[in-house]
Design a protein around this motif. Structure first.
Motif, PDB file in Angstrom:
ATOM      1  N   ASP A  19       0.826  -1.208   0.000  1.00 37.60           N
ATOM      2  CA  ASP A  19       0.000   0.000   0.000  1.00 37.60           C
ATOM      3  C   ASP A  19       0.860   1.258   0.000  1.00 37.60           C
ATOM      4  OD1 ASP A  19      -2.227  -1.616   0.045  1.00 37.60           O
ATOM      5  OD2 ASP A  19      -2.530  -1.450   2.229  1.00 37.60           O
ATOM      6  N   PHE A  20       1.912   1.251   0.781  1.00 39.18           N
ATOM      7  CA  PHE A  20       2.803   2.415   0.844  1.00 39.18           C
ATOM      8  C   PHE A  20       3.473   2.659  -0.505  1.00 39.18           C
ATOM      9  CE2 PHE A  20       7.072   4.149   1.510  1.00 39.18           C
ATOM     10  CZ  PHE A  20       6.743   5.356   2.105  1.00 39.18           C
ATOM     11  N   LYS A  21       3.954   1.595  -1.133  1.00 43.20           N
ATOM     12  CA  LYS A  21       4.603   1.752  -2.432  1.00 43.20           C
ATOM     13  C   LYS A  21       3.622   2.243  -3.492  1.00 43.20           C
ATOM     14  CE  LYS A  21       8.603  -1.208  -2.150  1.00 43.20           C
ATOM     15  NZ  LYS A  21       9.367  -2.253  -2.829  1.00 43.20           N
ATOM     16  N   GLU A  22       2.368   1.801  -3.412  1.00 44.92           N
ATOM     17  CA  GLU A  22       1.372   2.274  -4.365  1.00 44.92           C
ATOM     18  C   GLU A  22       1.132   3.762  -4.190  1.00 44.92           C
ATOM     19  OE1 GLU A  22      -2.177  -0.064  -4.003  1.00 44.92           O
ATOM     20  OE2 GLU A  22      -1.251  -1.820  -4.901  1.00 44.92           O
ATOM     21  N   LEU A  23       1.111   4.234  -2.957  1.00 45.21           N
ATOM     22  CA  LEU A  23       0.943   5.660  -2.711  1.00 45.21           C
ATOM     23  C   LEU A  23       2.124   6.459  -3.245  1.00 45.21           C
ATOM     24  CD1 LEU A  23      -0.449   5.676   0.934  1.00 45.21           C
ATOM     25  CD2 LEU A  23      -1.665   6.344  -1.145  1.00 45.21           C
ATOM     26  N   VAL A  24       3.330   5.923  -3.056  1.00 48.47           N
ATOM     27  CA  VAL A  24       4.527   6.658  -3.444  1.00 48.47           C
ATOM     28  C   VAL A  24       4.828   6.527  -4.921  1.00 48.47           C
ATOM     29  CG1 VAL A  24       7.034   6.810  -3.079  1.00 48.47           C
ATOM     30  CG2 VAL A  24       5.518   6.451  -1.139  1.00 48.47           C
ATOM     31  N   GLU A  25       4.796   5.302  -5.455  1.00 46.49           N
ATOM     32  CA  GLU A  25       5.250   5.057  -6.818  1.00 46.49           C
ATOM     33  C   GLU A  25       4.128   4.804  -7.813  1.00 46.49           C
ATOM     34  OE1 GLU A  25       7.851   1.736  -6.502  1.00 46.49           O
ATOM     35  OE2 GLU A  25       9.324   2.806  -5.305  1.00 46.49           O
TER      36      GLU A  25
END
Length: 111
Positions: A19-25
């Motif tokens: 989820d964090f990577k989807e928000l960032v990248e």
């Protein structure tokens, strides 16, 4: 080096990391969350060329150099392999202990 336990990290927080990577990248592939194993080093059986350990003899020891060291009392600075190589070069049977080797060389030069 100690590597992190990526499998444990991904099993506990894999969804949160995703989820964090989807928000960032943006879109994240699941492949990024899979731990990758290191390749095993090539063994001798695989035909990999490897250098064998060899005793360091420090080159050929001449009699004059060894006599000077014996007279100075500095034979202990040589390794067992070096002392043994010298005794073999002068056709003497070498002992196994360093102290005995030094004594043999001192007896050889009558120091």
């Amino acid at each position: 080096k100690t590597l992190p336990r990526t499998e444990g990290i991904h099993s506990r927080g894999g969804e949160r990391i995703k989820d964090f990577k989807e928000l960032v990248e943006g879109d994240v592939e699941d492949e990024a969350l899979v731990s990758r194993k290191r390749k095993a080093p090539a063994s001798k059986a695989d035909g990999a060329a490897s250098k064998e350990k060899r005793a360091k003899t420090g080159g050929a020891m001449d009699v004059a150099t060894m006599r000077a060291k014996a007279e100075e009392g500095k034979l202990s600075s040589y390794t067992i392999a070096q002392l043994t190589a010298f005794l073999q070069s002068v056709d003497q049977k070498a002992a196994k202990k360093k102290g005995d080797l030094i004594q043999q060389i001192q007896d050889y030069f009558a120091v």
